[in-house]
Scaffold this motif. Structure first.
Motif, short mmCIF file in Angstrom:
data_model
loop_
_atom_site.label_atom_id
_atom_site.label_comp_id
_atom_site.label_asym_id
_atom_site.label_seq_id
_atom_site.Cartn_x
_atom_site.Cartn_y
_atom_site.Cartn_z
N HIS A 226 0.83 -1.21 0.00
CA HIS A 226 0.00 0.00 0.00
C HIS A 226 0.86 1.25 0.00
O HIS A 226 2.01 1.22 0.44
CB HIS A 226 -0.93 -0.01 1.22
CG HIS A 226 -1.83 -1.19 1.23
ND1 HIS A 226 -2.93 -1.30 0.40
CD2 HIS A 226 -1.76 -2.36 1.91
CE1 HIS A 226 -3.49 -2.47 0.59
NE2 HIS A 226 -2.81 -3.15 1.49
N ALA A 227 0.28 2.36 -0.49
CA ALA A 227 1.00 3.62 -0.53
C ALA A 227 0.88 4.32 0.82
O ALA A 227 -0.17 4.25 1.47
CB ALA A 227 0.43 4.50 -1.63
N HIS A 228 1.95 5.00 1.24
CA HIS A 228 1.93 5.70 2.52
C HIS A 228 2.45 7.13 2.37
O HIS A 228 3.62 7.33 2.06
CB HIS A 228 2.79 4.96 3.55
CG HIS A 228 2.34 3.56 3.79
ND1 HIS A 228 1.21 3.26 4.52
CD2 HIS A 228 2.85 2.38 3.39
CE1 HIS A 228 1.04 1.94 4.55
NE2 HIS A 228 2.02 1.38 3.86
N PRO A 229 1.59 8.13 2.57
CA PRO A 229 2.06 9.53 2.55
C PRO A 229 2.75 9.86 3.87
O PRO A 229 2.10 10.08 4.89
CB PRO A 229 0.76 10.33 2.39
CG PRO A 229 -0.34 9.43 2.88
CD PRO A 229 0.14 8.03 2.72
N ILE A 230 4.07 9.86 3.85
CA ILE A 230 4.83 10.06 5.09
C ILE A 230 5.08 11.56 5.29
O ILE A 230 5.62 12.23 4.42
CB ILE A 230 6.15 9.27 5.05
CG1 ILE A 230 5.86 7.76 4.93
CG2 ILE A 230 7.01 9.57 6.28
CD1 ILE A 230 5.11 7.15 6.11
N HIS B 89 4.98 10.53 10.47
CA HIS B 89 3.92 9.51 10.43
C HIS B 89 3.26 9.45 9.06
O HIS B 89 3.38 10.37 8.25
CB HIS B 89 2.86 9.77 11.51
CG HIS B 89 2.13 11.08 11.38
ND1 HIS B 89 1.03 11.24 10.56
CD2 HIS B 89 2.34 12.29 11.96
CE1 HIS B 89 0.59 12.50 10.68
NE2 HIS B 89 1.38 13.16 11.50
N CYS B 90 2.54 8.36 8.86
CA CYS B 90 1.73 8.25 7.66
C CYS B 90 0.50 9.12 7.86
O CYS B 90 -0.09 9.15 8.93
CB CYS B 90 1.31 6.80 7.45
SG CYS B 90 0.30 6.64 5.96
N HIS B 91 0.11 9.87 6.80
CA HIS B 91 -1.05 10.76 6.94
C HIS B 91 -2.36 10.09 6.51
O HIS B 91 -3.40 10.74 6.47
CB HIS B 91 -0.83 12.08 6.21
CG HIS B 91 -1.26 13.26 7.01
ND1 HIS B 91 -2.60 13.53 7.28
CD2 HIS B 91 -0.56 14.23 7.65
CE1 HIS B 91 -2.68 14.63 8.02
NE2 HIS B 91 -1.46 15.07 8.26
N ILE B 92 -2.30 8.80 6.20
CA ILE B 92 -3.56 8.04 6.15
C ILE B 92 -3.84 7.79 7.63
O ILE B 92 -3.08 7.07 8.30
CB ILE B 92 -3.42 6.76 5.31
CG1 ILE B 92 -3.25 7.17 3.84
CG2 ILE B 92 -4.62 5.83 5.52
CD1 ILE B 92 -3.00 6.05 2.88
N ILE B 93 -4.85 8.46 8.15
CA ILE B 93 -4.95 8.57 9.60
C ILE B 93 -5.11 7.21 10.28
O ILE B 93 -4.60 7.00 11.37
CB ILE B 93 -6.06 9.58 10.01
CG1 ILE B 93 -5.83 10.95 9.32
CG2 ILE B 93 -6.10 9.76 11.52
CD1 ILE B 93 -4.59 11.70 9.72
N GLU B 94 -5.80 6.29 9.64
CA GLU B 94 -5.88 4.96 10.24
C GLU B 94 -4.50 4.31 10.35
O GLU B 94 -4.25 3.54 11.28
CB GLU B 94 -6.77 4.05 9.39
CG GLU B 94 -8.23 4.37 9.51
CD GLU B 94 -8.97 3.89 8.29
OE1 GLU B 94 -9.44 2.74 8.30
OE2 GLU B 94 -9.06 4.65 7.31
N HIS B 95 -3.62 4.57 9.39
CA HIS B 95 -2.26 4.02 9.48
C HIS B 95 -1.50 4.71 10.61
O HIS B 95 -0.82 4.07 11.39
CB HIS B 95 -1.52 4.21 8.16
CG HIS B 95 -2.09 3.42 7.01
ND1 HIS B 95 -1.55 3.47 5.75
CD2 HIS B 95 -3.16 2.58 6.93
CE1 HIS B 95 -2.27 2.69 4.94
NE2 HIS B 95 -3.25 2.16 5.65
N GLN B 96 -1.66 6.04 10.67
CA GLN B 96 -1.01 6.81 11.75
C GLN B 96 -1.43 6.25 13.11
O GLN B 96 -0.61 6.08 14.00
CB GLN B 96 -1.41 8.29 11.64
CG GLN B 96 -0.90 9.15 12.79
CD GLN B 96 -1.59 10.53 12.85
OE1 GLN B 96 -2.51 10.82 12.10
NE2 GLN B 96 -1.13 11.36 13.75
N GLY C 134 -0.11 2.45 14.27
CA GLY C 134 1.30 2.11 14.38
C GLY C 134 2.27 2.86 13.50
O GLY C 134 3.45 2.96 13.85
N MET C 135 1.85 3.39 12.33
CA MET C 135 2.84 3.98 11.43
C MET C 135 3.13 5.45 11.81
O MET C 135 2.86 6.39 11.07
CB MET C 135 2.39 3.88 9.97
CG MET C 135 3.61 3.99 9.03
SD MET C 135 3.24 3.74 7.31
CE MET C 135 3.23 1.95 7.21
N THR C 136 3.71 5.57 12.99
CA THR C 136 4.05 6.86 13.58
C THR C 136 5.33 6.66 14.38
O THR C 136 5.55 5.59 14.93
CB THR C 136 2.94 7.33 14.55
OG1 THR C 136 1.72 7.46 13.84
CG2 THR C 136 3.28 8.65 15.22
CU CU Z 1 0.11 4.65 5.45
#
Ligand code: CU
Ligand code: C2O
Length: 470
Positions: free
Chosen positions: A400-404, A452-459, A462-464
């Protein structure tokens, strides 16, 4: 109005005072605030009932307001000036704690709005004084950094325009805050996320809006040059924008002027990102330009612009470059590498927090899932020495793509394993599946800065993490 020659375009907006007269601009714009006064601007977060889907009122909406924007339900477009002090007295009228983060602004750590790392929660009925001098001009935004899936999901996301006294004067300016809402058929909010989607690309909204309206239309002068400021404030959606009926050039990405012309069809904006276009309106009165998201799975017209009046007969060739923002040049000869691996995780780290936990850990940076906001945070990803250059080696090993997004500092894009990149300066980079990217960061702002990832569910799953500059 004077003919729009290069010379006139270059005339300072500060002298002109307003961007355009006599045309209807986006609601957020007409009530925009001339800031940089000594008095702090009172900004309130509050709950309301508002009609979003064009059908019936939705309860439990959250917004920001200022005294200058009493009639608008969507958060106002705030305006500050580069190099001039800007201050906000923030008041929390919500039923839950919150904070305000100024996304993309390179300001003092204490003003960054991250609970525990930079400031305490702002409890209901309490306030916080934010004061800073924006070093960069451009299109930025403000949003909470607490219970973000709910708070941004329900409306808390506004645009912040930092003007440059040398900004070219256009025939009009329109700001569009692009976002979705998770509303059911009865117009009420539904579950903000589904765990199985949070573990993939994120949970998408059901109602798509620009400035909280479904497919709004704005008038702009025929044949005129319009500065279009676009913000992707949605918690999940990535946009591929296209204009039908008008031509445009990309003049800035994430608030930073682009070094050379970038065609719109090569640009993707992901959650958190901004895009500034200069659009040339059609000559014929009544002709419309459609702003469309052409992402194959979900094409949609997000807004329209309608040409009014006699053609001003401008040319896109007259658009002068924006003034670059001051940016420390990375010293790559002495750069220190920081590996940052974005992955899925099976480890459960999610801790309960006043700022909300989704209860799951799906994602990790360098194998560590962020447990959530805590008085006792984990160790930083890196301790960076003030003034030194670092190269973040980001590697996305997920499908998946992650806007960091990095707080407090910008990076310069150096290279990618999968595509040709421009040396853009930015605060958010969309890392595609299996992509490795190198971002140069000059550690010029002391403090603890979230990444962090700005897909807020990812943020929030854990992706923070954060880096420390000392
Ligand atoms: Cu992400
Ligand atoms: Cu839009 Cu942590 O930020």
């Amino acid at each position: 109005m004077l003919p729009l020659t290069r010379r006139n375009l270059l005339k300072s907006a500060a002298v002109g005072g307003a961007y355009a007269s006599g045309i209807a601009l986006a609601p957020g714009i007409t009530r925009a605030l001339a800031s940089a006064t000594a008095d702090p601007l009172l900004l309130e977060a509050y709950g309301l009932t508002a009609t979003i889907d064009g059908k019936a009122p939705s309860d439990g909406v959250m917004s920001y307001r200022t005294v200058a924007s009493p009639a608008d339900v969507a958060p106002p477009v705030l305006r500050a000036r580069r190099g001039e002090p800007f201050s906000v007295r923030f008041e929390n009228l919500l039923q839950e704690p919150t904070t305000v983060h100024w996304h993309g602004l390179r300001i003092a750590n204490a003003m960054d709005g991250v609970p525990f790392l930079t400031q305490p929660y702002v409890y209901p009925g309490d306030g916080f004084d934010y004061a800073f001098t924006p070093p960069d001009a451009g299109t930025f935004w403000y949003h909470p950094h607490c219970n973000t899936l709910t708070q941004i999901g329900r409306g808390l996301a506004g645009m912040l325009v930092v003007e440059d006294p040398n900004d070219p004067v256009f025939d009009g300016e329109i700001a569009l805050n692009l976002r979705d809402w998770r509303l059911g058929g009865n117009s009420q909010f539904i579950e903000q996320f589904k765990a199985r989607d949070a573990a993939k690309a994120g949970t998408f909204g059901t109602v798509r809006t620009a400035n909280w309206q479904v497919e709004p239309s704005y008038d702009a002068p025929a044949g005129g040059l319009i500065r279009l400021r676009l913000l992707a404030s949605d918690v999940t959606r990535i946009f591929n924008l296209k204009l039908t009926g008008g031509d445009a050039v990309v003049v800035a990405i994430d608030g930073q002027p682009v070094p050379s012309v970038i065609p719109l069809d090569t640009v993707v904006i992901s959650p958190g990102q901004r895009l500034d276009l200069v659009l040339r309106m059609p000559d014929d009165e009544g002709a419309t330009v459609a702003i469309e998201d052409i992402r194959p799975s979900t094409p949609k017209t997000v807004a329209r612009l309608r040409a009014v009046g006699t053609s001003l007969k401008r040319s896109l060739g007259d658009v002068p470059p924006l003034t670059a923002n001051p940016q420390a040049e990375p010293d790559l000869s002495a750069a220190i590498e920081v590996p940052l691996v974005l992955s899925a995780t099976a480890e459960q780290a999610a801790k309960d927090s006043i700022c909300g936990s989704l209860g799951y850990s799906f994602w990790a940076i360098n194998k560590v899932p962020y447990p959530g906001d805590s008085a006792d945070p984990m160790a930083p990803l890196a301790e960076m020495k003030l003034g030194r250059t670092y190269v973040f080696n980001l590697e996305n090993v997920t499908p998946h793509a992650h806007p960091i997004h990095l707080h407090g500092m910008n990076f310069k894009v150096l290279s990618s394993s999968t595509r040709k990149v421009q040396p853009l300066v930015s605060d958010t980079y969309l890392v595609l599946p299996d992509e490795k990217v190198q971002l140069a960061v000059v550690a010029d702002n002391p403090g603890d800065w979230v990444l962090h990832c700005h897909i807020i569910e990812h943020q929030k799953t854990g992706m923070t993490s954060f880096v420390r500059v000392v």
